[in-house]
Design an enzyme around this catalytic site. Structure first.
Site, PDB file in Angstrom:
ATOM      1  N   ARG A 143      31.844  35.728  30.882  1.00  0.00           N
ATOM      2  CA  ARG A 143      31.411  36.643  29.812  1.00  0.00           C
ATOM      3  C   ARG A 143      30.086  37.243  30.257  1.00  0.00           C
ATOM      4  O   ARG A 143      29.108  36.520  30.428  1.00  0.00           O
ATOM      5  CB  ARG A 143      31.272  35.902  28.478  1.00  0.00           C
ATOM      6  CG  ARG A 143      30.642  36.757  27.403  1.00  0.00           C
ATOM      7  CD  ARG A 143      30.713  36.153  26.012  1.00  0.00           C
ATOM      8  NE  ARG A 143      32.028  36.314  25.428  1.00  0.00           N
ATOM      9  CZ  ARG A 143      32.284  36.263  24.121  1.00  0.00           C
ATOM     10  NH1 ARG A 143      31.311  36.048  23.257  1.00  0.00           N
ATOM     11  NH2 ARG A 143      33.503  36.407  23.661  1.00  0.00           N
ATOM     12  N   HIS A 145      37.304  43.694  26.105  1.00  0.00           N
ATOM     13  CA  HIS A 145      37.498  42.306  25.666  1.00  0.00           C
ATOM     14  C   HIS A 145      39.012  42.025  25.695  1.00  0.00           C
ATOM     15  O   HIS A 145      39.664  41.933  24.660  1.00  0.00           O
ATOM     16  CB  HIS A 145      36.921  42.145  24.261  1.00  0.00           C
ATOM     17  CG  HIS A 145      36.745  40.726  23.822  1.00  0.00           C
ATOM     18  ND1 HIS A 145      37.025  39.639  24.633  1.00  0.00           N
ATOM     19  CD2 HIS A 145      36.306  40.197  22.638  1.00  0.00           C
ATOM     20  CE1 HIS A 145      36.768  38.518  23.969  1.00  0.00           C
ATOM     21  NE2 HIS A 145      36.332  38.837  22.767  1.00  0.00           N
ATOM     22  N   GLN A 169      40.744  39.203  23.654  1.00  0.00           N
ATOM     23  CA  GLN A 169      40.829  39.502  22.222  1.00  0.00           C
ATOM     24  C   GLN A 169      42.082  40.333  21.945  1.00  0.00           C
ATOM     25  O   GLN A 169      42.826  40.069  20.999  1.00  0.00           O
ATOM     26  CB  GLN A 169      39.570  40.260  21.779  1.00  0.00           C
ATOM     27  CG  GLN A 169      39.561  40.607  20.307  1.00  0.00           C
ATOM     28  CD  GLN A 169      39.516  39.377  19.417  1.00  0.00           C
ATOM     29  OE1 GLN A 169      38.664  38.523  19.584  1.00  0.00           O
ATOM     30  NE2 GLN A 169      40.439  39.263  18.473  1.00  0.00           N
ATOM     31  N   ASP A 205      35.186  46.042  13.640  1.00  0.00           N
ATOM     32  CA  ASP A 205      34.355  45.113  14.421  1.00  0.00           C
ATOM     33  C   ASP A 205      32.894  45.459  14.132  1.00  0.00           C
ATOM     34  O   ASP A 205      32.604  46.508  13.537  1.00  0.00           O
ATOM     35  CB  ASP A 205      34.682  45.254  15.927  1.00  0.00           C
ATOM     36  CG  ASP A 205      33.861  44.290  16.799  1.00  0.00           C
ATOM     37  OD1 ASP A 205      33.418  43.239  16.282  1.00  0.00           O
ATOM     38  OD2 ASP A 205      33.656  44.589  17.988  1.00  0.00           O
ATOM     39  N   CYS A 239      37.864  40.967  14.752  1.00  0.00           N
ATOM     40  CA  CYS A 239      37.870  39.976  15.843  1.00  0.00           C
ATOM     41  C   CYS A 239      36.930  38.811  15.580  1.00  0.00           C
ATOM     42  O   CYS A 239      37.058  37.780  16.237  1.00  0.00           O
ATOM     43  CB  CYS A 239      37.506  40.666  17.154  1.00  0.00           C
ATOM     44  SG  CYS A 239      35.826  41.313  17.133  1.00  0.00           S
ATOM     45  N   ARG A 274      43.816  33.399  19.295  1.00  0.00           N
ATOM     46  CA  ARG A 274      43.069  33.387  20.563  1.00  0.00           C
ATOM     47  C   ARG A 274      43.516  32.186  21.399  1.00  0.00           C
ATOM     48  O   ARG A 274      43.682  32.276  22.602  1.00  0.00           O
ATOM     49  CB  ARG A 274      41.551  33.291  20.294  1.00  0.00           C
ATOM     50  CG  ARG A 274      40.942  34.465  19.538  1.00  0.00           C
ATOM     51  CD  ARG A 274      40.996  35.747  20.349  1.00  0.00           C
ATOM     52  NE  ARG A 274      40.367  35.588  21.647  1.00  0.00           N
ATOM     53  CZ  ARG A 274      39.069  35.721  21.897  1.00  0.00           C
ATOM     54  NH1 ARG A 274      38.255  36.088  20.931  1.00  0.00           N
ATOM     55  NH2 ARG A 274      38.576  35.557  23.122  1.00  0.00           N
TER      56      ARG A 274
HETATM   57  N1   CP Z   1      35.992  37.329  18.977  1.00  0.00           N
HETATM   58  C1   CP Z   1      35.268  36.667  19.896  1.00  0.00           C
HETATM   59  O1   CP Z   1      35.355  36.895  21.100  1.00  0.00           O
HETATM   60  O2   CP Z   1      34.454  35.709  19.370  1.00  0.00           O
HETATM   61  P1   CP Z   1      33.329  34.923  20.175  1.00  0.00           P
HETATM   62  O3   CP Z   1      32.260  35.910  20.538  1.00  0.00           O
HETATM   63  O4   CP Z   1      32.849  33.872  19.214  1.00  0.00           O
HETATM   64  O5   CP Z   1      33.933  34.332  21.409  1.00  0.00           O
HETATM   65  N1  NVA Z   2      31.869  43.949  19.940  1.00  0.00           N
HETATM   66  C1  NVA Z   2      31.393  42.598  19.800  1.00  0.00           C
HETATM   67  C2  NVA Z   2      32.528  41.636  19.915  1.00  0.00           C
HETATM   68  C3  NVA Z   2      32.177  40.190  19.751  1.00  0.00           C
HETATM   69  C4  NVA Z   2      33.355  39.295  19.932  1.00  0.00           C
HETATM   70  C5  NVA Z   2      30.330  42.307  20.833  1.00  0.00           C
HETATM   71  O1  NVA Z   2      30.490  42.691  22.000  1.00  0.00           O
HETATM   72  O2  NVA Z   2      29.315  41.689  20.484  1.00  0.00           O
END
Ligand code: CP
Ligand code: NVA
Length: 311
Positions: free
Chosen positions: A103, A130, A133, A225, A265, A293
């Site tokens: 990540r 993502h 997701q 989101d 999400c 997930r």
């Molecule tokens: N939706 C999602 O990716 O959640 P987290 O950031 O908690 O992993």
């Molecule tokens: N768009 C958000 C998604 C978190 C799962 C971010 O990148 O913070």
């Protein structure tokens, strides 16, 4: 160097692989797969530059339930790109473990990881996309409607990483998407054009609409989101101002057809992109989506690493 198969963006897999992954995720969910030997003896490292609950826990649980082990390495452990360059971390780690979930902030960083890794690298979210997701999102839509083709999703909010992967997945599976964002926050033009092209090939229209009320009027699902993604904290004031007319609230909900479902999400910022009432509405799919997930990531791990690989 040995060539590994990576999953950095949804289009790294074919439409037929995506379909089969969703079938395998649905089966993992039905069977409550655990104690499986699919990843016996395999070790997966999770290298995260940003916080996470769902992605991290769902991957750790998935790996454990498939018989493998997971190691979590947060930003303080590795200090990716600060203590040593990504290309060194990738080359060393891939001599210890069988797969890496990364990540990152910059999408280039996850790409660099993959370039130097001898084992599969899975994108657990970057500033650009993502894809894990989107796997769970498609599984959730498929469960709720019994099919994907022709379902109409209205995405209201920021043209961000979550939307980008959703657009790619919907384009690949023939799901129609109407996107309502402020004009200055439309999705990335290259990803948008690619998704529109995929949609055309699979009979799905992808369109942009400035007015959220028009966007939701034929929707089967309304998806939103956060307005301020991780790493954008300094833009918070200007973003809250730009996105206020795009809040998913009861007033907007009244413009959607009866029976319309809600997706997010998570994590959600109640009072910003969505209100408490809409979040807690009985037609919400949000917590099913979060559960999915786990099942979708299990199917992904089995595809990339399992004993019965699909490719
Ligand atoms: N939706 C999602 O990716 O959640 P987290 O950031 O908690 O992993
Ligand atoms: N768009 C958000 C998604 C978190 C799962 C971010 O990148 O913070």
């Amino acid at each position: 160097m040995k060539k590994a198969r990576h999953f950095l963006t949804l289009t790294d897999i074919s439409e037929s692989e995506l379909r089969s992954l969703l079938r395998s995720a649905a089966m993992a969910k039905r069977q409550r797969t655990r104690g499986s030997p699919a990843l016996a003896g395999k070790i997966v490292a999770l290298v995260f530059q940003k916080p996470s609950m769902r992605t991290r826990v769902a991957f750790e649980v998935a790996v454990l339930q498939l018989g493998g082990s997971a190691i979590y390495l947060g930003q303080d452990d590795i200090q990716l790109g600060q203590r040593e360059p990504i290309k060194d971390v990738a080359r060393v780690l891939s001599r210890y473990v069988d797969a890496i979930v990364a990540r990152t902030f910059a999408h280039n960083d996850v790409e660099e990881f993959a370039r130097y890794s001898a084992v599969p690298v899975i994108n657990g979210l970057s500033d650009s996309v993502h894809p894990c997701q989107a796997l769970a999102d498609l599984l959730t839509i498929q469960e709720a409607f019994g099919h994907l083709k022709g379902v109409r999703v209205a995405y209201v909010g920021d043209g961000n990483n979550v939307l980008h992967s959703l657009l790619q997945g919907c384009g690949m599976m023939g799901v129609c998407v109407t996107v309502a964002t402020p004009p200055a926050y439309r999705p990335d033009p290259a990803i948008w054009q690619d998704a529109v092209r995929l949609g055309k090939r699979h009979g799905a229209a992808l369109q942009w609409e400035a007015d959220p009320r028009r966007a939701v009027r034929d929707a089967d699902v309304v998806y939103t989101d956060v307005w301020v993604s991780m790493g954008q904290e300094r833009q918070r004031t200007q973003r809250l101002k730009a996105f206020t007319p795009y809040q998913v609230n009861t007033a907007l909900w009244k413009h959607a057809p009866r029976g319309c479902r809600i997706m997010h999400c998570l994590p959600a910022h109640r009072g910003e992109e969505i209100t408490e009432q809409v979040m807690e509405h009985p037609r919400s799919l949000i917590f099913e989506q979060a559960e999915n997930r786990l099942h979708a990531q299990k199917a992904l791990l089995m595809m990339l690493l399992g004993k019965k690989r699909t490719r």
